[in-house]
Write an enzyme that holds these catalytic residues in place. Structure first.
Site, PDB file in Angstrom:
ATOM      1  N   LYS A 189      -5.036  -2.431  -0.149  1.00  0.00           N
ATOM      2  CA  LYS A 189      -6.256  -1.608  -0.083  1.00  0.00           C
ATOM      3  C   LYS A 189      -6.934  -1.538  -1.449  1.00  0.00           C
ATOM      4  O   LYS A 189      -8.162  -1.473  -1.536  1.00  0.00           O
ATOM      5  CB  LYS A 189      -5.905  -0.196   0.382  1.00  0.00           C
ATOM      6  CG  LYS A 189      -5.366  -0.125   1.786  1.00  0.00           C
ATOM      7  CD  LYS A 189      -6.469  -0.404   2.774  1.00  0.00           C
ATOM      8  CE  LYS A 189      -6.127   0.030   4.163  1.00  0.00           C
ATOM      9  NZ  LYS A 189      -7.146  -0.339   5.134  1.00  0.00           N
ATOM     10  N   TYR A 236       1.401  -2.738   1.122  1.00  0.00           N
ATOM     11  CA  TYR A 236       0.257  -2.390   1.979  1.00  0.00           C
ATOM     12  C   TYR A 236      -0.786  -1.612   1.172  1.00  0.00           C
ATOM     13  O   TYR A 236      -1.972  -1.969   1.163  1.00  0.00           O
ATOM     14  CB  TYR A 236       0.709  -1.541   3.193  1.00  0.00           C
ATOM     15  CG  TYR A 236      -0.403  -0.645   3.667  1.00  0.00           C
ATOM     16  CD1 TYR A 236      -1.524  -1.176   4.304  1.00  0.00           C
ATOM     17  CD2 TYR A 236      -0.384   0.741   3.414  1.00  0.00           C
ATOM     18  CE1 TYR A 236      -2.587  -0.361   4.677  1.00  0.00           C
ATOM     19  CE2 TYR A 236      -1.445   1.550   3.782  1.00  0.00           C
ATOM     20  CZ  TYR A 236      -2.538   0.995   4.410  1.00  0.00           C
ATOM     21  OH  TYR A 236      -3.593   1.787   4.768  1.00  0.00           O
ATOM     22  N   HIS A 237      -0.345  -0.530   0.511  1.00  0.00           N
ATOM     23  CA  HIS A 237      -1.317   0.286  -0.227  1.00  0.00           C
ATOM     24  C   HIS A 237      -1.997  -0.565  -1.304  1.00  0.00           C
ATOM     25  O   HIS A 237      -3.188  -0.381  -1.588  1.00  0.00           O
ATOM     26  CB  HIS A 237      -0.622   1.511  -0.847  1.00  0.00           C
ATOM     27  CG  HIS A 237      -0.264   2.585   0.155  1.00  0.00           C
ATOM     28  ND1 HIS A 237       0.998   2.687   0.715  1.00  0.00           N
ATOM     29  CD2 HIS A 237      -0.992   3.589   0.709  1.00  0.00           C
ATOM     30  CE1 HIS A 237       1.016   3.716   1.560  1.00  0.00           C
ATOM     31  NE2 HIS A 237      -0.177   4.284   1.570  1.00  0.00           N
ATOM     32  N   THR A 262      -7.525   4.112   1.554  1.00  0.00           N
ATOM     33  CA  THR A 262      -6.477   5.103   1.767  1.00  0.00           C
ATOM     34  C   THR A 262      -6.277   5.965   0.526  1.00  0.00           C
ATOM     35  O   THR A 262      -6.459   5.486  -0.603  1.00  0.00           O
ATOM     36  CB  THR A 262      -5.156   4.400   2.175  1.00  0.00           C
ATOM     37  OG1 THR A 262      -4.134   5.377   2.278  1.00  0.00           O
ATOM     38  CG2 THR A 262      -4.721   3.357   1.167  1.00  0.00           C
ATOM     39  N   SER A 312       3.106   0.805  -2.184  1.00  0.00           N
ATOM     40  CA  SER A 312       3.676  -0.233  -1.310  1.00  0.00           C
ATOM     41  C   SER A 312       2.756  -1.452  -1.369  1.00  0.00           C
ATOM     42  O   SER A 312       1.603  -1.344  -1.805  1.00  0.00           O
ATOM     43  CB  SER A 312       3.766   0.252   0.144  1.00  0.00           C
ATOM     44  OG  SER A 312       2.467   0.294   0.726  1.00  0.00           O
TER      45      SER A 312
HETATM   46  P1  NAD Z   1      -3.802   0.296  13.938  1.00  0.00           P
HETATM   47  O1  NAD Z   1      -2.758  -0.680  13.542  1.00  0.00           O
HETATM   48  O2  NAD Z   1      -3.529   1.220  15.075  1.00  0.00           O
HETATM   49  O3  NAD Z   1      -5.173  -0.467  14.238  1.00  0.00           O
HETATM   50  C1  NAD Z   1      -5.616  -1.575  13.514  1.00  0.00           C
HETATM   51  C2  NAD Z   1      -6.275  -2.539  14.494  1.00  0.00           C
HETATM   52  O4  NAD Z   1      -6.773  -3.662  13.757  1.00  0.00           O
HETATM   53  C3  NAD Z   1      -5.309  -3.074  15.534  1.00  0.00           C
HETATM   54  O5  NAD Z   1      -5.855  -2.917  16.820  1.00  0.00           O
HETATM   55  C4  NAD Z   1      -5.125  -4.554  15.166  1.00  0.00           C
HETATM   56  O6  NAD Z   1      -4.905  -5.356  16.293  1.00  0.00           O
HETATM   57  C5  NAD Z   1      -6.431  -4.866  14.453  1.00  0.00           C
HETATM   58  N1  NAD Z   1      -6.343  -5.936  13.442  1.00  0.00           N
HETATM   59  C6  NAD Z   1      -5.483  -6.037  12.388  1.00  0.00           C
HETATM   60  N2  NAD Z   1      -5.721  -7.154  11.685  1.00  0.00           N
HETATM   61  C7  NAD Z   1      -6.782  -7.793  12.269  1.00  0.00           C
HETATM   62  C8  NAD Z   1      -7.494  -8.972  11.997  1.00  0.00           C
HETATM   63  N3  NAD Z   1      -7.167  -9.766  10.973  1.00  0.00           N
HETATM   64  N4  NAD Z   1      -8.528  -9.307  12.801  1.00  0.00           N
HETATM   65  C9  NAD Z   1      -8.886  -8.519  13.851  1.00  0.00           C
HETATM   66  N5  NAD Z   1      -8.227  -7.383  14.168  1.00  0.00           N
HETATM   67  C10 NAD Z   1      -7.180  -7.014  13.379  1.00  0.00           C
HETATM   68  O7  NAD Z   1      -4.165   1.126  12.613  1.00  0.00           O
HETATM   69  P2  NAD Z   1      -4.923   2.524  12.467  1.00  0.00           P
HETATM   70  O8  NAD Z   1      -3.915   3.583  12.315  1.00  0.00           O
HETATM   71  O9  NAD Z   1      -5.958   2.629  13.514  1.00  0.00           O
HETATM   72  O10 NAD Z   1      -5.612   2.312  11.056  1.00  0.00           O
HETATM   73  C11 NAD Z   1      -6.916   1.755  10.981  1.00  0.00           C
HETATM   74  C12 NAD Z   1      -7.350   1.639   9.544  1.00  0.00           C
HETATM   75  O11 NAD Z   1      -7.363   2.927   8.931  1.00  0.00           O
HETATM   76  C13 NAD Z   1      -6.448   0.759   8.678  1.00  0.00           C
HETATM   77  O12 NAD Z   1      -7.233  -0.009   7.816  1.00  0.00           O
HETATM   78  C14 NAD Z   1      -5.617   1.757   7.914  1.00  0.00           C
HETATM   79  O13 NAD Z   1      -5.245   1.222   6.677  1.00  0.00           O
HETATM   80  C15 NAD Z   1      -6.574   2.922   7.753  1.00  0.00           C
HETATM   81  N6  NAD Z   1      -5.880   4.210   7.640  1.00  0.00           N
HETATM   82  C16 NAD Z   1      -5.071   4.649   8.653  1.00  0.00           C
HETATM   83  C17 NAD Z   1      -4.402   5.871   8.519  1.00  0.00           C
HETATM   84  C18 NAD Z   1      -3.479   6.422   9.574  1.00  0.00           C
HETATM   85  O14 NAD Z   1      -2.832   7.460   9.331  1.00  0.00           O
HETATM   86  N7  NAD Z   1      -3.378   5.808  10.746  1.00  0.00           N
HETATM   87  C19 NAD Z   1      -4.593   6.625   7.346  1.00  0.00           C
HETATM   88  C20 NAD Z   1      -5.416   6.138   6.340  1.00  0.00           C
HETATM   89  C21 NAD Z   1      -6.059   4.918   6.497  1.00  0.00           C
HETATM   90  N1  USQ Z   2       7.962  10.687   5.416  1.00  0.00           N
HETATM   91  C1  USQ Z   2       9.075  11.461   5.641  1.00  0.00           C
HETATM   92  N2  USQ Z   2       9.708  11.349   6.830  1.00  0.00           N
HETATM   93  C2  USQ Z   2       9.273  10.512   7.820  1.00  0.00           C
HETATM   94  C3  USQ Z   2       8.115   9.732   7.587  1.00  0.00           C
HETATM   95  C4  USQ Z   2       7.498   9.841   6.369  1.00  0.00           C
HETATM   96  O1  USQ Z   2       9.505  12.248   4.776  1.00  0.00           O
HETATM   97  O2  USQ Z   2       9.909  10.451   8.884  1.00  0.00           O
HETATM   98  C5  USQ Z   2       7.249  10.804   4.138  1.00  0.00           C
HETATM   99  C6  USQ Z   2       7.125   9.492   3.355  1.00  0.00           C
HETATM  100  O3  USQ Z   2       8.258   9.278   2.551  1.00  0.00           O
HETATM  101  C7  USQ Z   2       5.852   9.721   2.566  1.00  0.00           C
HETATM  102  C8  USQ Z   2       5.025  10.631   3.468  1.00  0.00           C
HETATM  103  O4  USQ Z   2       5.925  11.191   4.418  1.00  0.00           O
HETATM  104  O5  USQ Z   2       6.136  10.427   1.393  1.00  0.00           O
HETATM  105  C9  USQ Z   2       3.910   9.913   4.195  1.00  0.00           C
HETATM  106  O6  USQ Z   2       4.456   8.831   4.919  1.00  0.00           O
HETATM  107  P1  USQ Z   2       3.709   8.253   6.226  1.00  0.00           P
HETATM  108  O7  USQ Z   2       4.581   7.235   6.851  1.00  0.00           O
HETATM  109  O8  USQ Z   2       3.223   9.375   7.055  1.00  0.00           O
HETATM  110  O9  USQ Z   2       2.391   7.642   5.573  1.00  0.00           O
HETATM  111  P2  USQ Z   2       2.139   6.344   4.694  1.00  0.00           P
HETATM  112  O10 USQ Z   2       3.284   5.427   4.659  1.00  0.00           O
HETATM  113  O11 USQ Z   2       1.567   6.790   3.391  1.00  0.00           O
HETATM  114  O12 USQ Z   2       0.999   5.604   5.519  1.00  0.00           O
HETATM  115  C10 USQ Z   2       0.113   6.262   6.430  1.00  0.00           C
HETATM  116  C11 USQ Z   2      -0.591   5.179   7.237  1.00  0.00           C
HETATM  117  C12 USQ Z   2      -1.412   4.302   6.295  1.00  0.00           C
HETATM  118  C13 USQ Z   2      -2.364   5.160   5.492  1.00  0.00           C
HETATM  119  C14 USQ Z   2      -1.617   6.276   4.761  1.00  0.00           C
HETATM  120  C15 USQ Z   2      -2.549   7.301   4.146  1.00  0.00           C
HETATM  121  O13 USQ Z   2       0.371   4.382   7.938  1.00  0.00           O
HETATM  122  O14 USQ Z   2      -2.138   3.356   7.052  1.00  0.00           O
HETATM  123  O15 USQ Z   2      -3.030   4.373   4.554  1.00  0.00           O
HETATM  124  O16 USQ Z   2      -0.836   7.036   5.719  1.00  0.00           O
HETATM  125  S1  USQ Z   2      -1.982   7.840   2.582  1.00  0.00           S
HETATM  126  O17 USQ Z   2      -0.639   8.353   2.721  1.00  0.00           O
HETATM  127  O18 USQ Z   2      -2.910   8.859   2.147  1.00  0.00           O
HETATM  128  O19 USQ Z   2      -2.003   6.679   1.722  1.00  0.00           O
END
Ligand code: NAD
Ligand code: USQ
Length: 382
Positions: A185, A181-182, A144, A179
Site C-alpha cells: 500500500k 501487504y501493508h 490503509t 507486513s
Molecule cells: P476483499 O479481499 O474482500 O476484496 C477484494 C476484491 O478484489 C476481491 O473480490 C478480489 O477478487 C478482487 N481482486 C483482488 N485482486 C484483483 C485484481 N488483480 N484484479 C481484479 N480484482 C482483484 O477485500 P476488502 O476487505 O473488501 O478490502 C478492499 C480494499 O480495502 C483492499 O484494498 C484493502 O486493502 C482495503 N482495506 C480493507 C480493510 C478491511 O478491514 N477489510 C481495511 C482497510 C483497507
Molecule cells: N489481532 C489479535 N487477535 C486476532 C486478530 C488480530 O490480537 O485474532 C490483532 C493483530 O495482532 C493486530 C490487530 O489485531 O495488532 C489488527 O489485526 P487485523 O487482522 O484486524 O488487521 P490487519 O492485519 O491490520 O489488517 C486489516 C485488513 C487490511 C487493512 C488493515 C487496516 O485485513 O486489509 O489494511 O486491517 S489497518 O490495520 O489500519 O492497517
C-alpha cells in the site's frame, strides 16, 4: 456519475457498489474473483454464505430496477482494463481490488511476491489506464492506516510539516508498515503521488482503518445480496473475528499483551466515505489523503467489549492471550487525525453495545458455517 468499483465482489466493494447504485450512479463492477479462489486455497469460507456475483447483481436489479454491469477480469491484464475504460468512460474509479490480508502476504516468498505484484502492478495499470483513456477520472484508492505504523507522534492525514535545520517543508508522512501487504500500500501511495505530479491525475488515497460489521441497508435487503464475512486466522479481522469466536464458543484470541491500538470503522461508514470522496473529487494533479476511520481501540478494549455483550446474550466467553504470531509493538502511543471526511459530512456509526449485539446476532444465525480448525492463527511473521 459513471463509476467503476474494482474489487466489487469483495467485503468492502460489494456494499459500496450497491450503495453508489442506490444513490443513482451508473456503477460497473470489475473483479477477477481471486478472493473466492483464495478461500479454496485456504480451505476457508465466509461465515455468511455468498451468492455468485451474477446472482447478486440480478437480484439487485430485480429489487431496485438498477443495473450494475460486471467486468470479470484482472487489473494486471492491461488489454482487458483498457477495454473496460473505453467502454465505461469512468468519471470515478474506486480501487478496492487488491490482496488485502497481512498474514496471507507473510506466508512465504511466493505469497509476498504475489501480494506485491498483484497490488503494485495492478495499481500502476490503473494509473496508466486513467492517463491514456480517462485523464479527468478521479482515482479513489483504498490505502490503509497501517501504512503509518505506530510512530511515537500524532499521525496526520498524509502529510506533515517538518522543520529541519531552520527550513520548513510539507512532506509525505513517514511510513513504517508492519507486513509485506501493508508495504504494498505504501508503494501504491508513492506511485499515485508521482503520477499525480507528472500527469496531472486527480487522486484520493483513503487510509482506511480495520473495517467491522457485515450488513449495510442495501445488503440486508435479501439473503442473495449478503456480504462476505471472514473469520479465519488469515482474512478475519480483529473485531469481526472476536464476535465470531464468541458466537462459536471459542476463546477470544488476543495476540500478545493486547495493547496494540488500531483505527476502526463500521462497513456502513466505508460506503459513505467513498460516496463523499466521489462527490468531492480531488483537483487536477492533486494527491489527496484522508484517514478513513471513526474511532480507535486497543485489542484488549475490543475483546472486553465483545465479552460484555456476549455475556448479556447468555454466552460464556473467555479472553485468552496467545503468543503473538506477528512482529508489532504491543504497548505504544497512538493518536491519529481524521477530520477531513468529517469536515465533508461523514456522520460516524460508532461502536455501541447495540451495534455489537446486532453483528453478534447475525453471526449467531450463521455460526454453523464456521470451520473451527481455521480460527486459530497459523501464519508467523518470523
Ligand atoms: P476483499 O479481499 O474482500 O476484496 C477484494 C476484491 O478484489 C476481491 O473480490 C478480489 O477478487 C478482487 N481482486 C483482488 N485482486 C484483483 C485484481 N488483480 N484484479 C481484479 N480484482 C482483484 O477485500 P476488502 O476487505 O473488501 O478490502 C478492499 C480494499 O480495502 C483492499 O484494498 C484493502 O486493502 C482495503 N482495506 C480493507 C480493510 C478491511 O478491514 N477489510 C481495511 C482497510 C483497507
Ligand atoms: N489481532 C489479535 N487477535 C486476532 C486478530 C488480530 O490480537 O485474532 C490483532 C493483530 O495482532 C493486530 C490487530 O489485531 O495488532 C489488527 O489485526 P487485523 O487482522 O484486524 O488487521 P490487519 O492485519 O491490520 O489488517 C486489516 C485488513 C487490511 C487493512 C488493515 C487496516 O485485513 O486489509 O489494511 O486491517 S489497518 O490495520 O489500519 O492497517
Amino acid at each position: 456519475m459513471r463509476i467503476i468499483v474494482a474489487g466489487g465482489d469483495g467485503f468492502c466493494g460489494w456494499p459500496t457498489a450497491l450503495y453508489l447504485s442506490k444513490q443513482g450512479h451508473e456503477v460497473a463492477i470489475l473483479d477477477n474473483m481471486v478472493r473466492r479462489k483464495i478461500d479454496e486455497e485456504l480451505g476457508s469460507n465466509s461465515v455468511v454464505p455468498i451468492f455468485s456475483l451474477e446472482d447478486r447483481v440480478n437480484k439487485w436489479e430485480e429489487l431496485t430496477g438498477n443495473k450494475i454491469e460486471i467486468f470479470t477480469g484482472d487489473l494486471n491484464h492491461y488489454d482487458f482494463l483498457s477495454q473496460v475504460f473505453k467502454q465505461v468512460e469512468p468519471e470515478a474509479f474506486v480501487h478496492f481490488a487488491e490482496q488485502r490480508s497481512a498474514p496471507y502476504s507473510m506466508i512465504d516468498r511466493e505469497h509476498a511476491i504475489y501480494t506485491q505484484t498483484n497490488n503494485v502492478m495492478g495499481n500502476l495499470n490503473v494509473l496508466y489506464a486513467i492517463k491514456e483513456f480517462a485523464p479527468d477520472c478521479h482515482l479513489i484508492k483504498l490505502g490503509t492506516m497501517g501504512e503509518y505504523g505506530t510512530p511515537n507522534i500524532d499521525i496526520e492525514e498524509g502529510y506533515i510539516e517538518i522543520e529541519h535545520k531552520g527550513r520548513k517543508d510539507r512532506m509525505p508522512y513517514p511510513k513504517q508498515p508492519g507486513s509485506f501487504y501493508h508495504l504494498s500500500k505504501v508503494h501504491d501511495s508513492h506511485n499515485i503521488m508521482f503520477a499525480c505530479k507528472i500527469w496531472g491525475i486527480r487522486a484520493t488515497d483513503l487510509n482506511q482503518g480495520v473495517v467491522y460489521g457485515l450488513h449495510t441497508d442495501e445488503t440486508a435487503l435479501d439473503p442473495v445480496l449478503a456480504n462476505r464475512l471472514d473469520y479465519d486466522g488469515v482474512f478475519g479481522t480483529a473485531l469481526n473475528r472476536f464476535l465470531i469466536q464468541a458466537a462459536t464458543g471459542h476463546d477470544i484470541t488476543v495476540y500478545g499483551s493486547g495493547g496494540q491500538t488500531r483505527a476502526f470503522l463500521n462497513i456502513k461508514d466505508t460506503v459513505r466515505c467513498i460516496e463523499i470522496a466521489a462527490n468531492n473529487p480531488a483537483d487536477i494533479g492533486e494527491f489527496r489523503v484522508f484517514n478513513q476511520f471513526t474511532e480507535y481501540f486497543s485489542v484488549n478494549d475490543l475483546a472486553e467489549k465483545v465479552q460484555k455483550v456476549s455475556k448479556e446474550a447468555g454466552l460464556d466467553v473467555e479472553i485468552t492471550k496467545i503468543e503473538n504470531p506477528r512482529i508489532e509493538a504491543e504497548d505504544h502511543y497512538y493518536h491519529a487525525v481524521n477530520t477531513k471526511l468529517r469536515d465533508l459530512g461523514l456522520e460516524p456509526n460508532l461502536l455501541t453495545n447495540e451495534v455489537l449485539s446486532d453483528i453478534l446476532k447475525a453471526v449467531l444465525e450463521n455460526k454453523t458455517h464456521v470451520k473451527k480448525e481455521n480460527v486459530l492463527p497459523s501464519i508467523s511473521w518470523k
